[in-house]
Enzyme design. Sequence first.
Site, mmCIF file in Angstrom:
data_model
loop_
_atom_site.group_PDB
_atom_site.id
_atom_site.type_symbol
_atom_site.label_atom_id
_atom_site.label_comp_id
_atom_site.label_asym_id
_atom_site.label_seq_id
_atom_site.Cartn_x
_atom_site.Cartn_y
_atom_site.Cartn_z
ATOM 1 N N ARG A 3 0.851 -1.190 0.000
ATOM 2 C CA ARG A 3 0.000 0.000 0.000
ATOM 3 C C ARG A 3 0.883 1.234 0.000
ATOM 4 O O ARG A 3 2.091 1.153 0.178
ATOM 5 C CB ARG A 3 -0.941 0.007 1.204
ATOM 6 C CG ARG A 3 -0.235 0.052 2.559
ATOM 7 C CD ARG A 3 -1.235 0.064 3.714
ATOM 8 N NE ARG A 3 -0.559 0.138 5.003
ATOM 9 C CZ ARG A 3 -1.191 0.234 6.167
ATOM 10 N NH1 ARG A 3 -2.514 0.265 6.206
ATOM 11 N NH2 ARG A 3 -0.517 0.290 7.305
ATOM 12 N N CYS A 37 2.814 8.385 -5.712
ATOM 13 C CA CYS A 37 3.534 9.637 -5.487
ATOM 14 C C CYS A 37 2.547 10.790 -5.332
ATOM 15 O O CYS A 37 1.641 10.949 -6.147
ATOM 16 C CB CYS A 37 4.487 9.911 -6.652
ATOM 17 S SG CYS A 37 5.251 11.548 -6.593
ATOM 18 N N ASN A 91 -5.554 7.375 3.814
ATOM 19 C CA ASN A 91 -5.290 6.643 5.052
ATOM 20 C C ASN A 91 -3.826 6.790 5.443
ATOM 21 O O ASN A 91 -2.937 6.437 4.670
ATOM 22 C CB ASN A 91 -5.607 5.154 4.899
ATOM 23 C CG ASN A 91 -5.483 4.395 6.207
ATOM 24 O OD1 ASN A 91 -6.385 4.416 7.041
ATOM 25 N ND2 ASN A 91 -4.351 3.714 6.404
ATOM 26 N N GLU A 92 -3.606 7.355 6.627
ATOM 27 C CA GLU A 92 -2.268 7.455 7.205
ATOM 28 C C GLU A 92 -1.232 7.965 6.200
ATOM 29 O O GLU A 92 -0.302 7.263 5.804
ATOM 30 C CB GLU A 92 -1.821 6.097 7.761
ATOM 31 C CG GLU A 92 -2.617 5.639 8.955
ATOM 32 C CD GLU A 92 -2.118 4.322 9.529
ATOM 33 O OE1 GLU A 92 -2.370 4.058 10.722
ATOM 34 O OE2 GLU A 92 -1.480 3.544 8.786
ATOM 35 N N CYS A 144 8.551 14.441 -8.613
ATOM 36 C CA CYS A 144 8.932 15.173 -7.406
ATOM 37 C C CYS A 144 10.068 16.152 -7.693
ATOM 38 O O CYS A 144 10.105 17.260 -7.137
ATOM 39 C CB CYS A 144 9.343 14.197 -6.310
ATOM 40 S SG CYS A 144 7.934 13.356 -5.548
ATOM 41 N N GLU A 197 -8.189 4.896 14.872
ATOM 42 C CA GLU A 197 -7.823 3.493 15.056
ATOM 43 C C GLU A 197 -7.253 3.331 16.456
ATOM 44 O O GLU A 197 -6.208 3.899 16.779
ATOM 45 C CB GLU A 197 -6.791 3.039 14.025
ATOM 46 C CG GLU A 197 -7.288 3.040 12.589
ATOM 47 C CD GLU A 197 -6.252 2.514 11.614
ATOM 48 O OE1 GLU A 197 -5.251 1.888 12.063
ATOM 49 O OE2 GLU A 197 -6.410 2.728 10.398
ATOM 50 N N TRP A 224 2.503 -5.656 13.795
ATOM 51 C CA TRP A 224 3.637 -4.971 13.172
ATOM 52 C C TRP A 224 4.820 -4.669 14.073
ATOM 53 O O TRP A 224 5.927 -4.475 13.566
ATOM 54 C CB TRP A 224 3.160 -3.687 12.494
ATOM 55 C CG TRP A 224 2.318 -2.798 13.364
ATOM 56 C CD1 TRP A 224 0.953 -2.786 13.416
ATOM 57 C CD2 TRP A 224 2.770 -1.822 14.291
ATOM 58 N NE1 TRP A 224 0.523 -1.848 14.333
ATOM 59 C CE2 TRP A 224 1.617 -1.236 14.874
ATOM 60 C CE3 TRP A 224 4.027 -1.366 14.679
ATOM 61 C CZ2 TRP A 224 1.699 -0.238 15.838
ATOM 62 C CZ3 TRP A 224 4.109 -0.370 15.634
ATOM 63 C CH2 TRP A 224 2.952 0.189 16.204
ATOM 64 N N GLN A 259 -3.108 -10.570 9.128
ATOM 65 C CA GLN A 259 -3.769 -11.726 9.740
ATOM 66 C C GLN A 259 -3.446 -11.855 11.228
ATOM 67 O O GLN A 259 -4.220 -12.437 11.986
ATOM 68 C CB GLN A 259 -3.355 -13.005 9.013
ATOM 69 C CG GLN A 259 -3.802 -13.041 7.555
ATOM 70 C CD GLN A 259 -3.287 -14.261 6.823
ATOM 71 O OE1 GLN A 259 -3.473 -15.381 7.276
ATOM 72 N NE2 GLN A 259 -2.625 -14.036 5.700
ATOM 73 N N TYR A 260 -2.307 -11.312 11.662
ATOM 74 C CA TYR A 260 -1.923 -11.412 13.071
ATOM 75 C C TYR A 260 -2.295 -10.152 13.849
ATOM 76 O O TYR A 260 -1.770 -9.917 14.944
ATOM 77 C CB TYR A 260 -0.421 -11.687 13.183
ATOM 78 C CG TYR A 260 -0.070 -13.104 12.794
ATOM 79 C CD1 TYR A 260 -0.324 -14.176 13.645
ATOM 80 C CD2 TYR A 260 0.502 -13.375 11.554
ATOM 81 C CE1 TYR A 260 -0.019 -15.477 13.285
ATOM 82 C CE2 TYR A 260 0.820 -14.666 11.183
ATOM 83 C CZ TYR A 260 0.557 -15.719 12.048
ATOM 84 O OH TYR A 260 0.868 -17.014 11.693
ATOM 85 N N HIS A 261 -3.206 -9.364 13.305
ATOM 86 C CA HIS A 261 -3.698 -8.159 13.983
ATOM 87 C C HIS A 261 -5.052 -8.474 14.599
ATOM 88 O O HIS A 261 -5.997 -8.846 13.896
ATOM 89 C CB HIS A 261 -3.834 -7.016 12.977
ATOM 90 C CG HIS A 261 -4.012 -5.657 13.597
ATOM 91 N ND1 HIS A 261 -5.068 -5.340 14.430
ATOM 92 C CD2 HIS A 261 -3.262 -4.534 13.508
ATOM 93 C CE1 HIS A 261 -4.963 -4.085 14.810
ATOM 94 N NE2 HIS A 261 -3.876 -3.579 14.271
#
Length: 701
Positions: A103, A107, A141-142, A156, A312, A320, A361-363
């Site tokens: 994700r 740019c 998002n973020e 850029c 969140e 993470w 998956q581990y969240h």
Amino acid sequence: MRLGVCYFPEHWPDEEWERDVAAMADAGLEYVRMAEFSWGVLEPERGEFDFEWLDEAVELIGEYGMQAVLCTPTATPPKWLVDERPSIRQEDPDGTVREHGSRRHYCFNSDAYREETERIVERVTERYADSPHVAGWQTDNEFGCHRTVRCYCDDCAEAFRSWLADRYGDVDSLNEAWGNTFWSQQYGSFAEVDPPGPTPAEHHPSRLLAYARFASDSVVDYNRLHADLIREADADWFVTHNFMGRFPTLNAYDVSADLDRVAWDSYPTGFVQDRFDGEASPDQLRAGDPDQVGMDHDLYRSALDRPFWVMEQQPGDVNWPPHCPQPGEGAMRLWAHHAAAHGADAVLYFRWRRCLEGQEQYHAGLRKADGSPDRGYEDAERAAAEFAALGGAGHVDAPVAVVFNYDSLWALDAQPHAPDFDYWALQEAFYGAVRSRGVQVDVVSPSADLSGYAAVVAPALHLVTDETADRLTDYVAGGGQLLLGPRTGVKDAENKLRPAAQPGPLADLVGATVDQHESLPRRLDTAVRPVDGSAADAADGETPALPFRTWAEWLAPDAAEPRYAYDVDGPGDGRPAVVANEVGDGAVTYCGVWPESDLADALASDLLGRAGVRRADPLPDGVRVGHRDGHTWVTNFTSDRLRLPDIDSDALAVDDADRDVVNAEPDSSGDRGVADGVVVGPYGVAVVEGDRVDGLRATRS
């Protein structure tokens, strides 16, 4: 104060959606955020849109009495778009192109991606413009997650050159401002200026600062594109963005100027592992650090001077950080109340349900992968009921401001001059000292109006303009109490040393200059003592050594009075380390060292006392107090039981038997009487009627 959750209906069979939404409503949740990563589902191929699934989810949320917060889905451009327009991808400084498969691979300065952004945002916002169930929108998002604020592609480079031309007018002015005669770094035209790529030695610090400013401005401009399109579709929607904790490359104050409310994403047990100064304690691994999270709460609340959202909130273990310890029992409830005490109007847990696919998956979620309740669900359910009982919450009235400056952060990051010098950690040293006295804090930019604050702390205003110096001088002369930290006033706005002695334009205000400075490893003695006869000198004649770390400045007082002097084995021994100066109706203290906790507390206590700010006795580590709208929150981020001997059960907002409010636990005898005070359990919360500050004590039970 409301709770909500982040939901991904596209990850689950549609026959399970109503069960999920009904369980959200049963838990007392009121907001459901959706669709931030859904571009590939909404538009599986160019021009072919599928909104039916999101329509159904939005309707279900409305049917169960909740509201949806939708997101522009631009954080994850789909593969077909990357294949059609590969120039939208970011590049690293060495030219490596960031590929599809994760994700945030686009740019901010890509004209092609801005065209695609405008197209998809217009389409999704028009779709829901008439929906009564959509409360507002989150942009993207973020921004900048995964080190993506700064891109180094050709788009850029061109945008950077235009940005420089607008800022400096001509290349000679740029060369003069940066000091490009050093190492023959002059430019003959703006076309010669590239983004900072790999070099044998470090980059020119002025060039690095300019690129940091440019990259942040690029995100500001990109966010404004989203916000304008959202408001064009429906002016009644709120517009927000979810920032990140202790995030260094994006100026949140600038981005927030185009938002209606500010939100951020809080993961306390992850933050103490990947962005914490030092090794996290066992309690911090279970609940996080209240000041690390609290400073983010206060920064994002202060960005618009209004209540903020946690978009969140960590719901359990997360995927993470290096390790994933289970949070302490009740921690998910604790975090929601801690946010409320700092001015949050809504806390949304991420996520509703542990997913079966992809990178997260581990969240954990509030529900397990099979849909059954996980540990965070009960915490959220209880917190929702407690918030409902407490009713509305007003503005946080903070008597103290801590000045946070992104330009100084970027400049110090380019030239830290010590491997352990960290701007965030230095800020938290001063911030935590004020918070440990139970005092609410606003975290403001240098351009903020300071006139309403009894005291102001500016831990490291490394870059100081004449305008900022005038503002601080006027504040002190008008009766304000100011505490400045080390490395203040060192450089000008372009990240160059000044020809005048540090603190440059603040020298007259401080009444002293810096004679020498040094950065110090831990193995050297680093302590100061109060100066004999000073206000800081101990009443019993003893002058205990108070440690500091990392940075030391030898001060040369003029009008100022020395308050602390170095007690070290070295050439700085006996030289002034902290001075104070009265100016007009106020006073300023300059601290030339990075204070450890005892010195930081002494400085904060003196500041608050001079400013007449109500304060508590020093609170135990991990215990904090917040005041808002006639209530006092006591939050316990430790595994110890906490006794509040000065508070009896009658001071709790509502009786425990009604379960209508946050309540402290009884002591071991089951008694919650006046004589014993109130006991708050491990990772627990108490909310007390009134602004309980004076004389408030907290002890381990």
